[in-house]
Design an enzyme around this catalytic site. Structure first.
Site, PDB file in Angstrom:
ATOM      1  N   SER A 252       0.471   3.713  -1.522  1.00 36.23           N
ATOM      2  CA  SER A 252       1.620   3.428  -2.386  1.00 36.23           C
ATOM      3  C   SER A 252       1.546   1.976  -2.828  1.00 36.23           C
ATOM      4  O   SER A 252       0.620   1.240  -2.454  1.00 36.23           O
ATOM      5  CB  SER A 252       2.934   3.681  -1.638  1.00 36.23           C
ATOM      6  OG  SER A 252       3.077   2.750  -0.574  1.00 36.23           O
ATOM      7  N   LYS A 253       2.532   1.551  -3.596  1.00 33.85           N
ATOM      8  CA  LYS A 253       2.513   0.202  -4.161  1.00 33.85           C
ATOM      9  C   LYS A 253       2.523  -0.895  -3.107  1.00 33.85           C
ATOM     10  O   LYS A 253       2.123  -2.024  -3.377  1.00 33.85           O
ATOM     11  CB  LYS A 253       3.702   0.022  -5.121  1.00 33.85           C
ATOM     12  CG  LYS A 253       3.431   0.583  -6.505  1.00 33.85           C
ATOM     13  CD  LYS A 253       4.387  -0.011  -7.513  1.00 33.85           C
ATOM     14  CE  LYS A 253       3.977   0.338  -8.925  1.00 33.85           C
ATOM     15  NZ  LYS A 253       2.731  -0.325  -9.319  1.00 33.85           N
ATOM     16  N   ARG A 254       3.014  -0.567  -1.913  1.00 29.14           N
ATOM     17  CA  ARG A 254       3.035  -1.603  -0.880  1.00 29.14           C
ATOM     18  C   ARG A 254       1.616  -2.010  -0.457  1.00 29.14           C
ATOM     19  O   ARG A 254       1.419  -3.062   0.148  1.00 29.14           O
ATOM     20  CB  ARG A 254       3.828  -1.137   0.347  1.00 29.14           C
ATOM     21  CG  ARG A 254       3.175  -0.027   1.139  1.00 29.14           C
ATOM     22  CD  ARG A 254       3.980   0.295   2.402  1.00 29.14           C
ATOM     23  NE  ARG A 254       3.413   1.434   3.107  1.00 29.14           N
ATOM     24  CZ  ARG A 254       3.681   2.692   2.848  1.00 29.14           C
ATOM     25  NH1 ARG A 254       4.535   2.982   1.867  1.00 29.14           N
ATOM     26  NH2 ARG A 254       3.135   3.669   3.544  1.00 29.14           N
ATOM     27  N   HIS A 255       0.639  -1.167  -0.773  1.00 29.21           N
ATOM     28  CA  HIS A 255      -0.743  -1.475  -0.434  1.00 29.21           C
ATOM     29  C   HIS A 255      -1.442  -2.263  -1.539  1.00 29.21           C
ATOM     30  O   HIS A 255      -2.493  -2.858  -1.301  1.00 29.21           O
ATOM     31  CB  HIS A 255      -1.527  -0.177  -0.180  1.00 29.21           C
ATOM     32  CG  HIS A 255      -0.995   0.622   0.964  1.00 29.21           C
ATOM     33  ND1 HIS A 255      -0.355   1.835   0.789  1.00 29.21           N
ATOM     34  CD2 HIS A 255      -0.989   0.384   2.300  1.00 29.21           C
ATOM     35  CE1 HIS A 255       0.008   2.314   1.966  1.00 29.21           C
ATOM     36  NE2 HIS A 255      -0.369   1.454   2.893  1.00 29.21           N
TER      37      HIS A 255
END
Length: 489
Positions: A252-255
């Site tokens: 996801s975007k957190r990565h």
């Protein structure tokens, strides 16, 4: 039977890297088996339609260089390839299931469904529809019709027994039918759900293999039952491993970047494709660089792993850097020029002199570059009279006096008066001799000199940089560093 596979994205957002992996594996499987790869747009969820998403799908395929054999913008014998243009077909076959007793009309409104949900939660009961309309009498159904309620059509799932299917990667998968729901086939607005449209399209488009992510496994028993209800054979299922971040959670975007539109700014398509091909698949233990054409020849579905694939951004950057170095200078300049303009290093309408200069520095930039967007960051010291000195504090090594570094730079400046006249190796040896003359280590000579000239502690080889800058500009930068150090004494 000829292999036919499809990639069927929904235009509800920009293309995700996980979706591209699905598209790529389908494409490679088709080409490796002389089959057809179809693009189908599943846009029946009109509430989540994203303006620009459809164009992003087309642009993604164009950028990656993946060509589909049939699709919305290509002639094919099984069109239309956009689901919203096939609504009448879905309605027809949903009603056929009602006629054959495999489905029923459900008149429950959202209010009743919400009340059932709350009761189930309060009593810790399994969630799902309570099948209220499954047993309505003919009189009750007529009454509902007369009231003008627009029903949905639900599938009549079997209440006992088991449903199973063979998965190419995971083997036999079996579920108890009493765990399945009476899922909606046709919504009250006349649009089908994913389950109905997907099955009908795969059948009529003669799809032989369904390659998709493992997150779709819970839906597959429903699909198998639908095929059975229609009297059709289902395709071979192949559920591919999920793509995870390095923390083991779904990517996801957190990565970091996850949408193709983001990767397009910094990466070469061939590097991204090569990297994605190795997410959950491998050819052998030693080879890792493959062109799309090579992959299309060697891809074997049996070499897909069952365990999750880890998206390693460092590995992707390594691939990208390798492909950048393999590419022509002209190609890379064309891709990074906008970033030099954006950084203000080159004018909006570049002159011939500016472009010639970019060609001059490109060999030194290209050998170090991993992300296209970083090109100005790695080479801004080539522009202007003085570098920005991003690591100025490092110009004086630990346990070294500023006065000593002033001596180092002064001696080096005097020696570099011969830049372009003496051989570079001879000059480098002269500068190295400063270590003995002043009793300092080599790092206390070459690192301050590098920072004085480039402003950074990591740069291409120093002598090629100075030759591009020219003797006058190089010496002025050393003098500027000396003056700055003197002002701080």
């Amino acid at each position: 039977m000829k292999v036919r596979v499809r990639y069927a994205p929904s235009p509800t957002g920009y293309q995700h890297i996980g979706g591209v992996r699905t598209a790529l594996f389908n494409y490679l499987f088709a080409k490796a088996n002389n089959g057809d790869f179809i693009l189908r747009i599943e846009d029946t969820d009109q509430t989540r339609y994203f303006d620009g998403a459809l164009d992003d799908i087309y642009q993604t395929f164009k950028w990656l260089g993946i060509e589909y054999d049939e699709g919305p913008d290509k002639n094919g014998p099984f069109g239309p390839y956009i689901q919203s243009e096939r609504i009448a077909l879905y309605k027809e076959y949903a009603e056929k299931l009602v006629e054959t007793g495999h489905a029923y009309y459900c008149y429950c409104d959202s209010g009743r469904l919400e009340r059932i949900k709350k009761i189930q939660e309060a009593n810790k009961l399994p969630p799902g529809y309570d099948r209220h309309c499954r047993t309505l009498s003919a009189e009750e159904i007529e009454e509902k019709k007369q009231s003008g309620i627009q029903p949905v059509i639900r599938f009549k799932a079997p209440l006992d027994g088991k449903t199973s299917f063979e998965d190419t990667i995971l083997g036999r998968i079996e579920v108890d039918n009493n765990t399945l729901q009476d899922f909606v086939l046709l919504k009250s607005d006349g649009f089908p759900t994913y389950h109905l449209a997907n099955i009908i399209d795969d059948h009529f488009m003669e799809i032989t293999h369904v390659l998709r992510a493992q997150e779709w496994i819970p839906s597959t028993p429903n699909h198998v039952l639908l095929y059975k209800a229609f009297g059709w054979d289902h395709p071979q299922f192949c559920h591919m491993p999920m793509v995870m971040g390095e923390d083991g959670k779904k990517l996801s975007k957190r990565h970091g970047a996850t949408q193709v539109i983001e990767f397009r700014k910094a990466y070469l398509p061939e590097a991204l494709l090569n990297f994605i091909a190795l997410l959950g698949w491998s050819y052998n233990d030693k080879d890792e660089f493959f062109s799309l054409q090579e992959l299309a020849k060697i891809f074997d579905i049996k070499r897909i792993n069952s365990s999750p694939a880890i998206f390693d951004y460092k590995k992707l950057n390594y691939f990208n850097g390798s492909y950048i170095r393999k590419s022509s200078q002209e190609k890379i300049i064309g891709l990074i020029l906008p970033y030099y303009i954006e950084a203000g290093l080159i004018s909006k309408n570049p002159t011939k002199e500016e472009l010639d200069y970019l060609h001059t520095i490109m060999p030194l930039v290209q050998e170090r570059l991993e992300l296209l967007t970083d090109a100005p960051l790695y080479s801004d010291f080539f522009f202007g009279d003085y570098p920005p000195y991003k690591t100025w504090e490092m110009i004086v090594p630990k346990n070294t006096e500023k006065s000593k570094i002033i001596e180092v730079l002064s001696m080096a400046k005097e020696m570099l008066e011969a830049l372009g006249e003496k051989d570079d190796k001879e000059l480098e040896a002269e500068i190295y001799s400063i270590t003995e003359k002043l009793g300092v280590k080599a790092g206390a000579v070459f690192m301050p000199l590098r920072i004085a000239i480039t402003g950074v502690n990591k740069s291409p080889e120093l002598f090629p940089v100075m030759h591009i800058l020219g003797k006058e500009r190089s010496l002025k930068r050393i003098e500027n560093a000396i003056n700055k150090l003197k002002s701080e004494l």
